[in-house]
Scaffold this motif. Structure first.
Motif, PDB file in Angstrom:
ATOM      1  N   THR A  68      -2.232 -37.468  -4.222  1.00 34.32           N
ATOM      2  CA  THR A  68      -1.932 -35.848  -5.358  1.00 34.32           C
ATOM      3  C   THR A  68      -2.452 -35.689  -3.866  1.00 34.32           C
ATOM      4  O   THR A  68      -3.137 -35.094  -3.129  1.00 34.32           O
ATOM      5  CB  THR A  68      -3.552 -36.700  -6.720  1.00 34.32           C
ATOM      6  N   PRO A  69      -2.213 -33.861  -4.532  1.00 29.80           N
ATOM      7  CA  PRO A  69      -2.491 -32.667  -3.562  1.00 29.80           C
ATOM      8  C   PRO A  69      -4.213 -32.887  -3.269  1.00 29.80           C
ATOM      9  O   PRO A  69      -4.031 -31.881  -2.023  1.00 29.80           O
ATOM     10  CB  PRO A  69      -1.514 -31.688  -4.840  1.00 29.80           C
ATOM     11  N   GLU A  70      -4.879 -32.893  -4.157  1.00 29.57           N
ATOM     12  CA  GLU A  70      -6.303 -33.246  -3.863  1.00 29.57           C
ATOM     13  C   GLU A  70      -6.121 -33.820  -2.723  1.00 29.57           C
ATOM     14  O   GLU A  70      -7.617 -33.724  -2.031  1.00 29.57           O
ATOM     15  CB  GLU A  70      -7.410 -33.781  -5.779  1.00 29.57           C
ATOM     16  N   GLU A  71      -6.044 -35.508  -2.868  1.00 27.38           N
ATOM     17  CA  GLU A  71      -5.953 -36.361  -1.983  1.00 27.38           C
ATOM     18  C   GLU A  71      -5.620 -35.918  -0.056  1.00 27.38           C
ATOM     19  O   GLU A  71      -6.255 -35.815   0.338  1.00 27.38           O
ATOM     20  CB  GLU A  71      -5.516 -37.255  -2.421  1.00 27.38           C
ATOM     21  N   GLN A  72      -4.597 -35.165  -0.634  1.00 34.12           N
ATOM     22  CA  GLN A  72      -3.997 -34.516   1.226  1.00 34.12           C
ATOM     23  C   GLN A  72      -4.943 -33.494   1.433  1.00 34.12           C
ATOM     24  O   GLN A  72      -5.526 -33.359   2.532  1.00 34.12           O
ATOM     25  CB  GLN A  72      -2.816 -33.773   0.673  1.00 34.12           C
ATOM     26  N   LEU A  73      -5.663 -33.124   0.879  1.00 34.83           N
ATOM     27  CA  LEU A  73      -6.378 -31.535   0.886  1.00 34.83           C
ATOM     28  C   LEU A  73      -7.300 -32.213   1.406  1.00 34.83           C
ATOM     29  O   LEU A  73      -7.978 -31.684   2.874  1.00 34.83           O
ATOM     30  CB  LEU A  73      -6.440 -30.636  -0.545  1.00 34.83           C
ATOM     31  N   ARG A  74      -8.322 -33.000   1.095  1.00 30.80           N
ATOM     32  CA  ARG A  74      -9.717 -34.131   1.279  1.00 30.80           C
ATOM     33  C   ARG A  74      -9.514 -34.417   2.409  1.00 30.80           C
ATOM     34  O   ARG A  74      -9.723 -34.567   3.474  1.00 30.80           O
ATOM     35  CB  ARG A  74      -9.539 -34.688   0.599  1.00 30.80           C
ATOM     36  N   LYS A  75      -8.102 -35.557   3.033  1.00 30.96           N
ATOM     37  CA  LYS A  75      -7.844 -35.690   3.816  1.00 30.96           C
ATOM     38  C   LYS A  75      -7.255 -34.865   5.326  1.00 30.96           C
ATOM     39  O   LYS A  75      -7.660 -35.059   5.941  1.00 30.96           O
ATOM     40  CB  LYS A  75      -6.544 -36.897   3.928  1.00 30.96           C
ATOM     41  N   GLY A  76      -6.623 -33.601   4.484  1.00 32.72           N
ATOM     42  CA  GLY A  76      -5.911 -32.768   5.315  1.00 32.72           C
ATOM     43  C   GLY A  76      -6.905 -31.531   6.489  1.00 32.72           C
ATOM     44  O   GLY A  76      -7.137 -31.256   7.247  1.00 32.72           O
ATOM     45  N   LEU A  77      -8.015 -31.308   5.079  1.00 31.02           N
ATOM     46  CA  LEU A  77      -8.304 -30.268   5.177  1.00 31.02           C
ATOM     47  C   LEU A  77     -10.347 -30.217   4.990  1.00 31.02           C
ATOM     48  O   LEU A  77     -10.670 -29.737   4.410  1.00 31.02           O
ATOM     49  CB  LEU A  77      -8.100 -28.877   5.434  1.00 31.02           C
ATOM     50  N   PRO A  78     -11.190 -31.274   5.148  1.00 30.42           N
ATOM     51  CA  PRO A  78     -11.429 -32.136   5.068  1.00 30.42           C
ATOM     52  C   PRO A  78     -12.941 -30.815   5.313  1.00 30.42           C
ATOM     53  O   PRO A  78     -14.021 -30.881   3.957  1.00 30.42           O
ATOM     54  CB  PRO A  78     -12.513 -33.370   5.584  1.00 30.42           C
ATOM     55  N   LEU A  79     -12.880 -30.032   5.686  1.00 26.44           N
ATOM     56  CA  LEU A  79     -14.023 -29.222   5.673  1.00 26.44           C
ATOM     57  C   LEU A  79     -14.094 -27.950   4.687  1.00 26.44           C
ATOM     58  O   LEU A  79     -14.854 -28.120   3.626  1.00 26.44           O
ATOM     59  CB  LEU A  79     -14.431 -28.352   7.441  1.00 26.44           C
ATOM     60  N   LEU A  80     -13.314 -27.402   4.534  1.00 23.45           N
ATOM     61  CA  LEU A  80     -12.559 -26.904   3.707  1.00 23.45           C
ATOM     62  C   LEU A  80     -12.592 -27.697   2.344  1.00 23.45           C
ATOM     63  O   LEU A  80     -13.472 -26.389   1.113  1.00 23.45           O
ATOM     64  CB  LEU A  80     -10.490 -26.516   3.306  1.00 23.45           C
ATOM     65  N   TRP A  81     -12.051 -28.499   2.353  1.00 24.87           N
ATOM     66  CA  TRP A  81     -12.737 -29.718   0.829  1.00 24.87           C
ATOM     67  C   TRP A  81     -14.452 -29.379   0.260  1.00 24.87           C
ATOM     68  O   TRP A  81     -14.180 -29.220  -0.339  1.00 24.87           O
ATOM     69  CB  TRP A  81     -11.698 -30.779   0.965  1.00 24.87           C
ATOM     70  N   GLN A  82     -14.752 -29.845   1.249  1.00 23.06           N
ATOM     71  CA  GLN A  82     -16.261 -29.831   0.541  1.00 23.06           C
ATOM     72  C   GLN A  82     -16.845 -28.333   0.703  1.00 23.06           C
ATOM     73  O   GLN A  82     -17.965 -28.638  -0.032  1.00 23.06           O
ATOM     74  CB  GLN A  82     -16.500 -30.287   2.270  1.00 23.06           C
ATOM     75  N   TYR A  83     -16.330 -27.542   1.543  1.00 21.67           N
ATOM     76  CA  TYR A  83     -16.987 -26.296   1.298  1.00 21.67           C
ATOM     77  C   TYR A  83     -16.848 -25.970  -1.035  1.00 21.67           C
ATOM     78  O   TYR A  83     -17.399 -25.438  -0.966  1.00 21.67           O
ATOM     79  CB  TYR A  83     -16.132 -25.415   2.102  1.00 21.67           C
ATOM     80  N   LEU A  84     -14.959 -26.784  -0.658  1.00 22.38           N
ATOM     81  CA  LEU A  84     -14.618 -26.190  -2.512  1.00 22.38           C
ATOM     82  C   LEU A  84     -15.766 -26.532  -3.509  1.00 22.38           C
ATOM     83  O   LEU A  84     -15.854 -26.517  -4.431  1.00 22.38           O
ATOM     84  CB  LEU A  84     -13.393 -26.333  -2.409  1.00 22.38           C
ATOM     85  N   GLN A  85     -15.537 -28.181  -2.797  1.00 29.47           N
ATOM     86  CA  GLN A  85     -16.709 -28.989  -3.889  1.00 29.47           C
ATOM     87  C   GLN A  85     -17.918 -28.332  -4.132  1.00 29.47           C
ATOM     88  O   GLN A  85     -18.920 -28.233  -4.728  1.00 29.47           O
ATOM     89  CB  GLN A  85     -16.310 -30.536  -3.458  1.00 29.47           C
ATOM     90  N   GLY A  86     -18.456 -27.577  -2.563  1.00 31.93           N
ATOM     91  CA  GLY A  86     -20.357 -27.133  -3.271  1.00 31.93           C
ATOM     92  C   GLY A  86     -19.828 -25.667  -3.703  1.00 31.93           C
ATOM     93  O   GLY A  86     -21.003 -25.987  -4.476  1.00 31.93           O
ATOM     94  N   ALA A  87     -19.034 -24.822  -3.383  1.00 28.76           N
ATOM     95  CA  ALA A  87     -19.371 -23.608  -3.927  1.00 28.76           C
ATOM     96  C   ALA A  87     -18.607 -22.779  -5.190  1.00 28.76           C
ATOM     97  O   ALA A  87     -19.092 -22.908  -5.643  1.00 28.76           O
ATOM     98  CB  ALA A  87     -18.947 -22.606  -2.545  1.00 28.76           C
ATOM     99  N   TRP A  88     -17.863 -24.109  -5.708  1.00 27.41           N
ATOM    100  CA  TRP A  88     -16.614 -23.728  -6.876  1.00 27.41           C
ATOM    101  C   TRP A  88     -17.059 -25.022  -8.041  1.00 27.41           C
ATOM    102  O   TRP A  88     -17.075 -26.138  -8.162  1.00 27.41           O
ATOM    103  CB  TRP A  88     -15.109 -23.540  -6.010  1.00 27.41           C
ATOM    104  N   SER A  89     -16.972 -24.101  -9.351  1.00 26.19           N
ATOM    105  CA  SER A  89     -16.742 -24.862 -10.633  1.00 26.19           C
ATOM    106  C   SER A  89     -16.009 -25.217 -10.926  1.00 26.19           C
ATOM    107  O   SER A  89     -14.922 -24.885 -10.415  1.00 26.19           O
ATOM    108  CB  SER A  89     -17.466 -23.906 -11.342  1.00 26.19           C
ATOM    109  N   THR A  90     -15.695 -27.097 -11.276  1.00 28.54           N
ATOM    110  CA  THR A  90     -14.712 -27.500 -11.078  1.00 28.54           C
ATOM    111  C   THR A  90     -13.930 -27.417 -11.537  1.00 28.54           C
ATOM    112  O   THR A  90     -12.752 -26.775 -11.438  1.00 28.54           O
ATOM    113  CB  THR A  90     -14.776 -28.899 -11.395  1.00 28.54           C
ATOM    114  N   SER A  91     -13.970 -26.127 -13.034  1.00 26.11           N
ATOM    115  CA  SER A  91     -12.772 -25.695 -13.695  1.00 26.11           C
ATOM    116  C   SER A  91     -12.246 -24.918 -13.300  1.00 26.11           C
ATOM    117  O   SER A  91     -11.370 -24.539 -13.818  1.00 26.11           O
ATOM    118  CB  SER A  91     -13.494 -25.974 -15.572  1.00 26.11           C
ATOM    119  N   ALA A  92     -12.123 -23.859 -12.768  1.00 27.57           N
ATOM    120  CA  ALA A  92     -12.411 -23.002 -12.336  1.00 27.57           C
ATOM    121  C   ALA A  92     -11.143 -23.525 -10.644  1.00 27.57           C
ATOM    122  O   ALA A  92     -10.745 -21.767 -10.283  1.00 27.57           O
ATOM    123  CB  ALA A  92     -13.271 -21.642 -11.632  1.00 27.57           C
ATOM    124  N   LEU A  93     -11.429 -24.257 -10.340  1.00 31.74           N
ATOM    125  CA  LEU A  93     -10.343 -25.053  -9.160  1.00 31.74           C
ATOM    126  C   LEU A  93      -9.729 -25.794  -9.344  1.00 31.74           C
ATOM    127  O   LEU A  93      -9.233 -26.730 -10.154  1.00 31.74           O
ATOM    128  CB  LEU A  93     -11.027 -25.538  -7.557  1.00 31.74           C
TER     129      LEU A  93
END
Ligand SMILES: Nc1nc2c(ncn2[C@@H]2O[C@H](COP(=O)(O)OP(=O)(O)OP(=O)(O)O)[C@@H](O)[C@H]2O)c(=O)[nH]1
Ligand SMILES: [Mg+2]
Length: 312
Positions: free
Chosen positions: A200-225
């Motif tokens: 899925t696009p989310e899995e691709q983002l997590r795999k390809g850009l893990p630091l960005l993914w981690q940041y988004l998980q911590g900083a953004w509310s799930t419903s806005a992302l």
């Protein structure tokens, strides 16, 4: 209301912008073009290239502007201005290096109801050794082409996106005492190039850009992302000899002005994809929702952000 779109060099901004314009103008989807405007000429011109089976030219390195795409949401009649990036080369990198937004960008950011960040995963996939030894990244190693943007010696690629988002949220006046509710869509462009189409696009983002993914998980509310995949062309364009087409530099004509007609015709054929032309650009390109569902209505890219509650 306005939405700000950002993407680095060669991330597919012009082609996707042209396809969105074409969908909004000529097809019935979730958004339509509500008026013709002077400054959409850039996208209109790019769309006409696609209609001829040709790639739009590369945006000049010195251009650093935006195109305002005036859209209307079909269901609700709501007006939306999509602020599409019209810049080439290293412009986004300059923002990152100076760690400053120019006043015009600060204003666009403050006014934006949400952001769409275009990332081309195949141009940013960084093998682990390169994260620790940035200097060893070379053309020809997996995932790299001449199109791969250079990375800052000090920063892995995904930290650059984190920095960019930090600059934008700062300009927007958001604080980290709570998760950001500012609607954000990360669109992974040129999805047809992604090796594992089952992700899925989310899995691709997590795999390809893990630091960005981690940041988004911590900083953004799930419903806005939102994370989506998008292929504006469905596949790379090729001429009849099977050679890959490329977007010519903006100042390079296809043939000499005084070329004989046969030579001019051959130059056109060499630079165009007949099958793409015959099928028309409106029927090509797709979006992958995060549940993996494929949609031909590219304007759904924008729709997800509009369903969100208003940004602070
Ligand atoms: N396979 C594939 N290739 C694409 C797609 N979209 C764009 N490309 C290729 O990527 C190249 C760059 O796309 P552009 O839309 O020009 O990218 P840009 O971000 O506007 O690039 P600059 O203006 O040079 O900064 C195109 O010339 C195509 O070769 C797509 O959906 N799939
Ligand atoms: Mg461009």
């Amino acid at each position: 209301m306005s939405l700000l779109v950002l993407g680095e060099a060669h991330s597919g901004k012009t082609v996707l912008g042209a396809q969105l314009y074409g969908r909004a103008r000529y097809t019935e989807g979730s958004l339509t073009l509500r008026q013709q405007a002077q400054d959409i000429q850039v996208l209109d011109h790019a769309f006409r290239s696609l209609q001829r089976g040709m790639l739009p030219s590369r945006t000049s390195k010195d251009t650093f502007g935006t195109v305002q795409l005036p859209l209307r949401r079909c269901g609700t009649g709501q007006d939306v201005d999509l602020i599409w990036p019209d810049y080439g080369g290293e412009q986004l990198k300059i923002i990152l290096e100076s760690r400053q937004l120019a006043p015009a960008w600060e204003e666009r950011t403050t006014q934006a109801h949400g952001i769409i960040l275009l990332i081309r995963p195949t141009a940013t996939h960084v093998p682990p050794d390169v994260l620790t030894h940035p200097g060893v990244r070379e053309f020809g190693s997996s995932g790299y082409t001449e199109d791969t943007p250079p990375i800052d010696e000090d920063l892995p690629v995904d930290s650059q996106y984190v920095e960019l988002l930090q600059l934008l949220t700062h300009a927007k006046g958001l604080h980290r005492d709570q998760r950001f509710d500012w609607p954000l869509t990360v669109a992974l462009t040129c999805w047809d190039e992604v090796a594992d189409q089952h992700r899925t696009p989310e899995e691709q983002l997590r795999k390809g850009l893990p630091l960005l993914w981690q940041y988004l998980q911590g900083a953004w509310s799930t419903s806005a992302l939102h994370v989506v995949g998008v292929s504006a062309l469905t596949r790379p364009l090729k001429n009849e000899d099977g050679n890959l087409l490329d977007g010519l530099p903006h100042d390079q004509p296809l043939h000499a002005a005084d070329a004989p007609p046969e030579e001019a015709r051959q130059a056109m054929l060499d630079a165009s994809d007949k099958d793409f032309r015959n099928r028309t650009p409106q029927t090509q390109g797709y979006l992958i929702r995060n549940d993996g569902q494929q949609e031909s209505d590219l304007t759904l890219l924008v729709d997800a952000l509009l369903s969100e509650p208003h940004a602070p």
